[in-house]
Design a protein around this motif. Sequence first.
Motif, PDB file in Angstrom:
ATOM      1  N   ILE B  12       0.858  -1.188   0.000  1.00 20.89           N
ATOM      2  CA  ILE B  12       0.000   0.000   0.000  1.00 20.89           C
ATOM      3  C   ILE B  12       0.894   1.238   0.000  1.00 20.89           C
ATOM      4  N   VAL B  13       0.698   2.106  -0.973  1.00 26.44           N
ATOM      5  CA  VAL B  13       1.447   3.362  -1.028  1.00 26.44           C
ATOM      6  C   VAL B  13       0.573   4.429  -0.384  1.00 26.44           C
ATOM      7  N   GLY B  14       0.989   4.900   0.791  1.00 24.11           N
ATOM      8  CA  GLY B  14       0.221   5.907   1.519  1.00 24.11           C
ATOM      9  C   GLY B  14      -0.358   5.323   2.796  1.00 24.11           C
ATOM     10  N   ALA B  15       0.006   5.931   3.930  1.00 24.22           N
ATOM     11  CA  ALA B  15      -0.463   5.444   5.232  1.00 24.22           C
ATOM     12  C   ALA B  15      -1.408   6.455   5.875  1.00 24.22           C
ATOM     13  N   GLY B  16      -2.247   7.073   5.046  1.00 21.87           N
ATOM     14  CA  GLY B  16      -3.305   7.945   5.565  1.00 21.87           C
ATOM     15  C   GLY B  16      -4.473   7.081   6.043  1.00 21.87           C
ATOM     16  N   PRO B  17      -5.594   7.706   6.399  1.00 25.22           N
ATOM     17  CA  PRO B  17      -6.704   6.935   6.960  1.00 25.22           C
ATOM     18  C   PRO B  17      -7.181   5.816   6.033  1.00 25.22           C
ATOM     19  N   VAL B  18      -7.201   6.076   4.733  1.00 28.30           N
ATOM     20  CA  VAL B  18      -7.715   5.080   3.795  1.00 28.30           C
ATOM     21  C   VAL B  18      -6.724   3.917   3.632  1.00 28.30           C
ATOM     22  N   THR B  33       0.092  -6.998   4.733  1.00 27.48           N
ATOM     23  CA  THR B  33       0.340  -5.721   4.059  1.00 27.48           C
ATOM     24  C   THR B  33       1.644  -5.052   4.496  1.00 27.48           C
ATOM     25  N   HIS B  34       2.242  -4.331   3.559  1.00 29.59           N
ATOM     26  CA  HIS B  34       3.345  -3.404   3.839  1.00 29.59           C
ATOM     27  C   HIS B  34       2.900  -2.028   3.346  1.00 29.59           C
ATOM     28  N   LEU B  35       3.174  -1.003   4.133  1.00 28.33           N
ATOM     29  CA  LEU B  35       2.798   0.353   3.726  1.00 28.33           C
ATOM     30  C   LEU B  35       4.031   1.236   3.605  1.00 28.33           C
ATOM     31  N   ASP B  37       5.204   5.319   3.222  1.00 33.16           N
ATOM     32  CA  ASP B  37       4.740   6.709   3.274  1.00 33.16           C
ATOM     33  C   ASP B  37       5.928   7.654   3.409  1.00 33.16           C
ATOM     34  N   ILE B  38       5.857   8.756   2.696  1.00 34.09           N
ATOM     35  CA  ILE B  38       6.960   9.720   2.689  1.00 34.09           C
ATOM     36  C   ILE B  38       7.047  10.486   4.010  1.00 34.09           C
ATOM     37  N   LEU B  39       5.932  10.576   4.740  1.00 34.81           N
ATOM     38  CA  LEU B  39       5.955  11.261   6.030  1.00 34.81           C
ATOM     39  C   LEU B  39       6.610  10.370   7.085  1.00 34.81           C
ATOM     40  N   ASP B  40       7.023  10.979   8.192  1.00 32.87           N
ATOM     41  CA  ASP B  40       7.720  10.208   9.225  1.00 32.87           C
ATOM     42  C   ASP B  40       6.747   9.595  10.231  1.00 32.87           C
ATOM     43  N   ARG B  41       5.447   9.752   9.962  1.00 33.90           N
ATOM     44  CA  ARG B  41       4.443   9.154  10.848  1.00 33.90           C
ATOM     45  C   ARG B  41       3.232   8.755  10.013  1.00 33.90           C
ATOM     46  N   VAL B  42       2.383   7.927  10.601  1.00 28.74           N
ATOM     47  CA  VAL B  42       1.189   7.510   9.870  1.00 28.74           C
ATOM     48  C   VAL B  42       0.093   8.572  10.033  1.00 28.74           C
ATOM     49  N   GLY B  43      -0.930   8.484   9.188  1.00 29.83           N
ATOM     50  CA  GLY B  43      -2.085   9.385   9.324  1.00 29.83           C
ATOM     51  C   GLY B  43      -2.281  10.321   8.149  1.00 29.83           C
ATOM     52  N   GLY B  44      -1.269  10.455   7.290  1.00 32.42           N
ATOM     53  CA  GLY B  44      -1.411  11.295   6.096  1.00 32.42           C
ATOM     54  C   GLY B  44      -1.837  12.708   6.434  1.00 32.42           C
ATOM     55  N   GLN B  45      -2.760  13.248   5.620  1.00 31.10           N
ATOM     56  CA  GLN B  45      -3.242  14.620   5.854  1.00 31.10           C
ATOM     57  C   GLN B  45      -3.820  14.791   7.252  1.00 31.10           C
ATOM     58  N   CYS B  46      -4.495  13.752   7.755  1.00 34.88           N
ATOM     59  CA  CYS B  46      -5.117  13.844   9.084  1.00 34.88           C
ATOM     60  C   CYS B  46      -4.079  14.182  10.149  1.00 34.88           C
ATOM     61  N   ALA B  47      -2.907  13.572  10.043  1.00 38.68           N
ATOM     62  CA  ALA B  47      -1.877  13.779  11.057  1.00 38.68           C
ATOM     63  C   ALA B  47      -0.981  14.971  10.720  1.00 38.68           C
ATOM     64  N   GLU B  48      -0.810  15.230   9.414  1.00 45.20           N
ATOM     65  CA  GLU B  48       0.140  16.268   9.013  1.00 45.20           C
ATOM     66  C   GLU B  48      -0.528  17.644   8.947  1.00 45.20           C
ATOM     67  N   PHE B  84       5.347  -1.032   8.392  1.00 43.78           N
ATOM     68  CA  PHE B  84       5.414   0.349   7.893  1.00 43.78           C
ATOM     69  C   PHE B  84       6.826   0.703   7.432  1.00 43.78           C
ATOM     70  N   HIS B  85       6.899   1.394   6.299  1.00 43.47           N
ATOM     71  CA  HIS B  85       8.165   1.940   5.814  1.00 43.47           C
ATOM     72  C   HIS B  85       7.952   3.451   5.723  1.00 43.47           C
ATOM     73  N   LEU B  86       8.237   4.148   6.826  1.00 40.46           N
ATOM     74  CA  LEU B  86       7.958   5.582   6.901  1.00 40.46           C
ATOM     75  C   LEU B  86       9.188   6.385   6.481  1.00 40.46           C
ATOM     76  N   SER B  87       8.949   7.648   6.152  1.00 43.97           N
ATOM     77  CA  SER B  87      10.004   8.529   5.615  1.00 43.97           C
ATOM     78  C   SER B  87      10.634   7.927   4.372  1.00 43.97           C
ATOM     79  N   GLU B  88       9.856   7.158   3.641  1.00 45.02           N
ATOM     80  CA  GLU B  88      10.363   6.563   2.406  1.00 45.02           C
ATOM     81  C   GLU B  88       9.386   6.880   1.284  1.00 45.02           C
ATOM     82  N   MET B  89       9.945   7.164   0.112  1.00 46.73           N
ATOM     83  CA  MET B  89       9.099   7.480  -1.036  1.00 46.73           C
ATOM     84  C   MET B  89       9.085   6.300  -1.995  1.00 46.73           C
TER      85      MET B  89
END
Lengths: 105, 343
Positions: B12-18, B33-35, B37-48, B84-89
């Motif tokens: 899954i590319v993107g660890a936002g709510p969806v 699943t493996h996710l 996300d370019i952000l350093d935490r999960v939640g996408g727009q909700c968290a950022e 989760f693979h965070l801070s990764e694009m």
Amino acid sequence: MKILVTDGHGVEHEVEATDGWTIMEMIRDAGLPIKAECGGSCVCATCHVLVDAAWTDKLSAKNEEEVDMLDLALEVFDNSRLSCQIEFDPSMDGLKVTLAPDAIM
Amino acid sequence: MTEAAQETDVIIVGAGPVGLFAVFELGLLGLKTHLVDILDRVGGQCAELYPEKPIYDIPGIPICTGQELTDKLMEQIAPFSPQFHLSEMAEELTKLDNGNWRLKTDMGTVLEAPVLVIAAGGGSFVPKKPHLPGIEAYEDSSVFYAVRQMEKFRDRDVLIAGGGDSALDWFIALQPIAKSIALVHHRDGFRAAPHSVEAMREIVASGKGQLHIAQMKGLEGDAPNLSGVLVESKETGPAVIACDMLVPFYGLTMKLGPVAEFGINLEQNLIPVETEKFETSVPSIFAIGDINTYPGKLKLILSGFHEAALMSQEAFRLARPGERLRFQYTTSSSELQKKLGVR
């Protein structure tokens, strides 16, 4: 009622205005390329517009949240506003704004 | 650097709510699943973007903030142990001979799976770049949009731009190690936390750092080596601030990024899908949430949740060919309740 919106190419668009809608919503609804990334939550500054000089004093003043969030705009002028924070009312019929470069998709 | 591929059922590319809820729906069907996300935490727009802003339109939850929704989703999907693979694009996608997808991130992580789900919202969050002519030529040598190693700034003449927490925190943190430090902001007011503003003002008052109320207009130097930044102040007009490092902090914006190179049909930076399986123009690649488009699409979190559930049905058929999909309810199925760890 209408507002006039100038895009990134200097072209002016007549946009239908609706009482109670925000300027951002009307620009987005008209299909103009405004980013408005956060959808009107006042957390991103990508609906930045420049208000025509004739209109700056006629709009309600910026609140603190809008002033703070304008810090995220890349270049801020005295007539800079976040269009999601301006709610249209009939006194604004004919309002002229220009999309700021950082608001354009 | 080539790392051993990590195999899973669905990437899954993107660890936002969806993306997070997709873990749940896929997990109920027994898919791992493996996710990324370019952000350093999960939640996408909700968290950022709006961690503290209330959301009122999640079914059954009258009010929750972006962060609370993220936390609840993490609790809900915990039984399925997503990786989760965070801070990764997500950078490079290739189709393998066995039909699986191989996704490589900018950090060298390699994932392989029969199904790829793009739940990337508005795209990758990337720093906003000031509109200064030629700034690209200075990037990564003299212009940085984040501070990764403070040592890089030792004994340098550093100019920080912006008025938020990042700008002020780094002004304060880099002051002791930089040769000189200055802050440029368009107004004499700051969005940053009051104690940071106070600390910044103390540094300025003691003469250990400079504050310029002005806007940046241009860069001076022999690219990629910066020698100064041209600024303009409403009161005092144009001036040049001598510096060899510039660190602008104007928040993040969203760009589609490398997903655009995955060979999927796009429509104005959105991914068209059909509404039975939410599959893209490329078989076994799905798009759910704000990143997709179809007739009648509404960009709502709840739409993304629905899309995740339907996508998961087809993902199962692809990842478990030959197995029969059993449709069950969490209220009555002891098998699902075991998966959820409640039985």
